[in-house]
Design a protein around this motif. Structure first.
Motif, PDB file in Angstrom:
ATOM      1  N   ALA A   1       0.732  -1.189   0.015  1.00 17.58           N
ATOM      2  CA  ALA A   1       0.076  -0.091  -0.051  1.00 17.58           C
ATOM      3  C   ALA A   1       0.984   1.073  -0.172  1.00 17.58           C
ATOM      4  CB  ALA A   1      -1.183   0.081   1.304  1.00 17.58           C
ATOM      5  N   ASP A   2       2.104   0.968   0.199  1.00 15.82           N
ATOM      6  CA  ASP A   2       2.954   2.382   0.255  1.00 15.82           C
ATOM      7  C   ASP A   2       3.196   2.709  -1.359  1.00 15.82           C
ATOM      8  OD1 ASP A   2       5.170   3.943   0.536  1.00 15.82           O
ATOM      9  OD2 ASP A   2       6.607   2.734   1.357  1.00 15.82           O
ATOM     10  N   THR A   3       2.686   4.104  -1.395  1.00 15.99           N
ATOM     11  CA  THR A   3       2.935   4.754  -2.352  1.00 15.99           C
ATOM     12  C   THR A   3       3.993   5.756  -2.688  1.00 15.99           C
ATOM     13  OG1 THR A   3       1.117   6.392  -2.077  1.00 15.99           O
ATOM     14  CG2 THR A   3       0.464   4.495  -3.251  1.00 15.99           C
ATOM     15  N   THR A   4       4.974   5.740  -1.770  1.00 18.71           N
ATOM     16  CA  THR A   4       5.836   6.856  -1.510  1.00 18.71           C
ATOM     17  C   THR A   4       6.869   6.400  -2.615  1.00 18.71           C
ATOM     18  OG1 THR A   4       5.623   6.788   0.923  1.00 18.71           O
ATOM     19  CG2 THR A   4       7.714   7.582   0.088  1.00 18.71           C
ATOM     20  N   ARG A   5       7.405   7.499  -3.169  1.00 16.53           N
ATOM     21  CA  ARG A   5       8.681   7.429  -4.082  1.00 16.53           C
ATOM     22  C   ARG A   5      10.005   7.502  -3.458  1.00 16.53           C
ATOM     23  NH1 ARG A   5       7.259   6.587  -9.351  1.00 16.53           N
ATOM     24  NH2 ARG A   5       4.961   7.117  -9.840  1.00 16.53           N
ATOM     25  N   TYR A   6      10.863   6.598  -3.577  1.00 19.54           N
ATOM     26  CA  TYR A   6      12.315   6.496  -2.764  1.00 19.54           C
ATOM     27  C   TYR A   6      13.225   7.026  -3.856  1.00 19.54           C
ATOM     28  CZ  TYR A   6       9.321   4.712   0.986  1.00 19.54           C
ATOM     29  OH  TYR A   6       8.492   4.251   1.839  1.00 19.54           O
TER      30      TYR A   6
ATOM     31  N   GLY B  78      16.910   8.578  -9.782  1.00 18.22           N
ATOM     32  CA  GLY B  78      15.423   8.775  -9.920  1.00 18.22           C
ATOM     33  C   GLY B  78      14.879   8.538  -8.705  1.00 18.22           C
ATOM     34  N   LYS B  79      13.330   8.578  -8.735  1.00 10.77           N
ATOM     35  CA  LYS B  79      12.471   8.385  -7.566  1.00 10.77           C
ATOM     36  C   LYS B  79      11.534   7.144  -7.869  1.00 10.77           C
ATOM     37  CE  LYS B  79      12.734  13.349  -6.990  1.00 10.77           C
ATOM     38  NZ  LYS B  79      12.058  14.701  -7.057  1.00 10.77           N
ATOM     39  N   HIS B  80      11.642   6.424  -6.975  1.00  9.58           N
ATOM     40  CA  HIS B  80      11.023   4.868  -7.338  1.00  9.58           C
ATOM     41  C   HIS B  80      10.007   4.298  -6.186  1.00  9.58           C
ATOM     42  CE1 HIS B  80      13.017   5.213 -11.119  1.00  9.58           C
ATOM     43  NE2 HIS B  80      13.995   5.238 -10.246  1.00  9.58           N
ATOM     44  N   ARG B  81       8.990   3.605  -6.502  1.00  9.92           N
ATOM     45  CA  ARG B  81       8.289   2.811  -5.732  1.00  9.92           C
ATOM     46  C   ARG B  81       8.740   1.406  -5.356  1.00  9.92           C
ATOM     47  NH1 ARG B  81       2.124   2.839  -6.984  1.00  9.92           N
ATOM     48  NH2 ARG B  81       1.992   1.416  -5.189  1.00  9.92           N
TER      49      ARG B  81
ATOM     50  N   HIS C  40      12.729 -12.410   0.272  1.00 10.24           N
ATOM     51  CA  HIS C  40      13.884 -12.334   0.866  1.00 10.24           C
ATOM     52  C   HIS C  40      14.797 -10.931   0.507  1.00 10.24           C
ATOM     53  CE1 HIS C  40      13.151 -16.422   1.551  1.00 10.24           C
ATOM     54  NE2 HIS C  40      13.743 -16.122   2.389  1.00 10.24           N
ATOM     55  N   GLY C  41      13.753 -10.002  -0.166  1.00  7.30           N
ATOM     56  CA  GLY C  41      14.693  -8.798  -0.563  1.00  7.30           C
ATOM     57  C   GLY C  41      13.622  -7.780  -0.724  1.00  7.30           C
ATOM     58  N   ILE C  42      13.905  -6.563  -1.316  1.00  2.00           N
ATOM     59  CA  ILE C  42      12.983  -5.534  -1.818  1.00  2.00           C
ATOM     60  C   ILE C  42      12.976  -5.314  -3.424  1.00  2.00           C
ATOM     61  CG2 ILE C  42      12.867  -2.981  -1.852  1.00  2.00           C
ATOM     62  CD1 ILE C  42      13.650  -2.871   1.085  1.00  2.00           C
ATOM     63  N   ASP C  43      11.966  -5.324  -3.912  1.00  2.00           N
ATOM     64  CA  ASP C  43      11.728  -4.941  -5.425  1.00  2.00           C
ATOM     65  C   ASP C  43      11.608  -3.561  -5.470  1.00  2.00           C
ATOM     66  OD1 ASP C  43      12.374  -7.643  -5.676  1.00  2.00           O
ATOM     67  OD2 ASP C  43      10.624  -8.104  -6.708  1.00  2.00           O
ATOM     68  N   VAL C  44      12.281  -2.706  -6.391  1.00  3.89           N
ATOM     69  CA  VAL C  44      11.744  -1.195  -6.459  1.00  3.89           C
ATOM     70  C   VAL C  44      11.909  -1.247  -8.233  1.00  3.89           C
ATOM     71  CG1 VAL C  44      12.832   0.775  -6.262  1.00  3.89           C
ATOM     72  CG2 VAL C  44      13.723  -0.802  -4.673  1.00  3.89           C
ATOM     73  N   ALA C  45      10.431  -0.625  -8.166  1.00  2.00           N
ATOM     74  CA  ALA C  45      10.045  -0.441  -9.803  1.00  2.00           C
ATOM     75  C   ALA C  45      10.755   0.645 -10.154  1.00  2.00           C
ATOM     76  CB  ALA C  45       8.440  -0.290  -9.678  1.00  2.00           C
ATOM     77  N   MET C  46      11.407   0.342 -11.490  1.00  5.22           N
ATOM     78  CA  MET C  46      11.866   1.477 -12.161  1.00  5.22           C
ATOM     79  C   MET C  46      12.228   1.181 -13.486  1.00  5.22           C
ATOM     80  SD  MET C  46      15.888   0.846 -10.732  1.00  5.22           S
ATOM     81  CE  MET C  46      15.277   1.039  -9.078  1.00  5.22           C
TER      82      MET C  46
ATOM     83  N   LEU D 172      20.622  -0.754   4.246  1.00  3.33           N
ATOM     84  CA  LEU D 172      21.848  -1.175   3.046  1.00  3.33           C
ATOM     85  C   LEU D 172      21.462   0.083   1.764  1.00  3.33           C
ATOM     86  CD1 LEU D 172      24.732  -2.185   2.119  1.00  3.33           C
ATOM     87  CD2 LEU D 172      23.145  -3.956   1.015  1.00  3.33           C
ATOM     88  N   LEU D 173      20.272   0.142   1.427  1.00  2.42           N
ATOM     89  CA  LEU D 173      19.801   0.878   0.483  1.00  2.42           C
ATOM     90  C   LEU D 173      19.581   2.246   0.657  1.00  2.42           C
ATOM     91  CD1 LEU D 173      17.002  -1.310  -1.085  1.00  2.42           C
ATOM     92  CD2 LEU D 173      19.578  -1.210  -1.880  1.00  2.42           C
ATOM     93  N   ARG D 174      19.724   2.713   1.945  1.00  9.09           N
ATOM     94  CA  ARG D 174      19.472   3.933   2.312  1.00  9.09           C
ATOM     95  C   ARG D 174      18.287   4.691   1.519  1.00  9.09           C
ATOM     96  NH1 ARG D 174      24.202   8.218   2.269  1.00  9.09           N
ATOM     97  NH2 ARG D 174      23.018   9.253   0.922  1.00  9.09           N
ATOM     98  N   LEU D 175      17.162   4.204   1.605  1.00  7.65           N
ATOM     99  CA  LEU D 175      15.766   4.698   1.037  1.00  7.65           C
ATOM    100  C   LEU D 175      15.538   5.768   1.762  1.00  7.65           C
ATOM    101  CD1 LEU D 175      13.658   1.374  -0.106  1.00  7.65           C
ATOM    102  CD2 LEU D 175      15.232   2.579  -1.563  1.00  7.65           C
ATOM    103  N   GLN D 176      15.228   6.843   0.775  1.00  8.32           N
ATOM    104  CA  GLN D 176      14.674   8.177   1.368  1.00  8.32           C
ATOM    105  C   GLN D 176      13.487   8.392   0.704  1.00  8.32           C
ATOM    106  OE1 GLN D 176      16.867  10.529   3.390  1.00  8.32           O
ATOM    107  NE2 GLN D 176      18.165   8.960   3.907  1.00  8.32           N
ATOM    108  N   ALA D 177      12.463   8.793   1.545  1.00  4.39           N
ATOM    109  CA  ALA D 177      11.202   9.496   0.902  1.00  4.39           C
ATOM    110  C   ALA D 177      11.522  10.649  -0.111  1.00  4.39           C
ATOM    111  CB  ALA D 177      10.163   9.758   1.806  1.00  4.39           C
ATOM    112  N   ALA D 178      11.213  10.756  -1.213  1.00  2.48           N
ATOM    113  CA  ALA D 178      11.644  11.795  -2.104  1.00  2.48           C
ATOM    114  C   ALA D 178      10.466  13.031  -1.598  1.00  2.48           C
ATOM    115  CB  ALA D 178      11.260  11.466  -3.679  1.00  2.48           C
ATOM    116  N   SER D 179      10.923  14.236  -1.750  1.00  3.65           N
ATOM    117  CA  SER D 179      10.308  15.497  -1.302  1.00  3.65           C
ATOM    118  C   SER D 179       9.434  15.862  -2.625  1.00  3.65           C
ATOM    119  CB  SER D 179      10.936  16.353  -0.702  1.00  3.65           C
ATOM    120  OG  SER D 179      12.154  16.735  -1.542  1.00  3.65           O
TER     121      SER D 179
END
Length: 192
Positions: free
Chosen positions: A41-46, A53-56, A83-89, A185-192
């Protein structure tokens, strides 16, 4: 020789015009992949130092309703464990290292990671990072990468739900059972 007065009067205008035409333009926004399916449900772009870029997030770490995983005893309702995180890009998004790392063999990985996944090792920090669904891999086993090295691009190779990157953090030399939460490890940051 003295400059002509009318040219001196135009100098500030010419300077401003030169700056405006030389200003960088905003990067084009990647067109969404029609195959993307988001199991969160997380629609934040990181943003991340690992990619442009900024991705969900498509599939977060842990129990998931994504249909690709066998039921796991850690999860309720017959859910599987990711076992991981999938980031759409977008396909072709550049991938860069955040830390010093050595490229190690990907032979132990199955076809679900694509035909050319990358495994990076940092013994000092105590991890391997598995990156699946890469293409145009620019490094080989044995290469040492410095922070910021461009080493691959995102793709949809073996990805039924569109272009993305899969990031998995494991202990050094460890298998799938050693995978831990990769988000720090990825240091995901919510994009402003």
């Amino acid at each position: 020789m003295r400059p002509h007065r009318p040219l001196l009067a135009l100098a500030p205008l010419l300077l401003v015009l030169g700056l405006l035409t030389a200003a960088p333009t905003a990067p084009a926004v990647a067109k969404p992949d029609p195959d993307w399916v988001f199991y969160t449900a997380d629609t934040t772009r990181y943003t991340s130092p690992w990619f442009a870029g900024k991705h969900r997030i498509m599939i977060p770490f842990g129990c998931t309703r994504a249909p690709y995983y066998s039921p796991d005893p850690r999860c309720e309702d017959e859910r599987g464990f990711h076992h991981g995180i999938d980031v759409a890009m977008g396909c072709g998004t550049k991938l860069r290292t955040r830390f010093w790392a050595r490229v190690v063999s990907n032979d132990a990985l199955g076809p679900a990671y694509g035909s050319s996944p990358v495994v990076l090792r940092n013994r000092k920090r105590g991890w391997d990072v598995v990156i699946g669904h890469t293409r145009k891999v620019l490094v080989r086993e044995g290469d040492t990468l410095t922070p910021g090295t461009f080493f691959a691009r995102a793709s949809d190779d073996a990805a039924p739900d569109g272009c993305h990157l899969h990031f998995e953090k494991r202990t050094v030399g460890g298998g799938l059972s050693t995978a831990t939460w990769p988000r720090p490890l990825l240091r995901l940051q919510a994009a402003s």
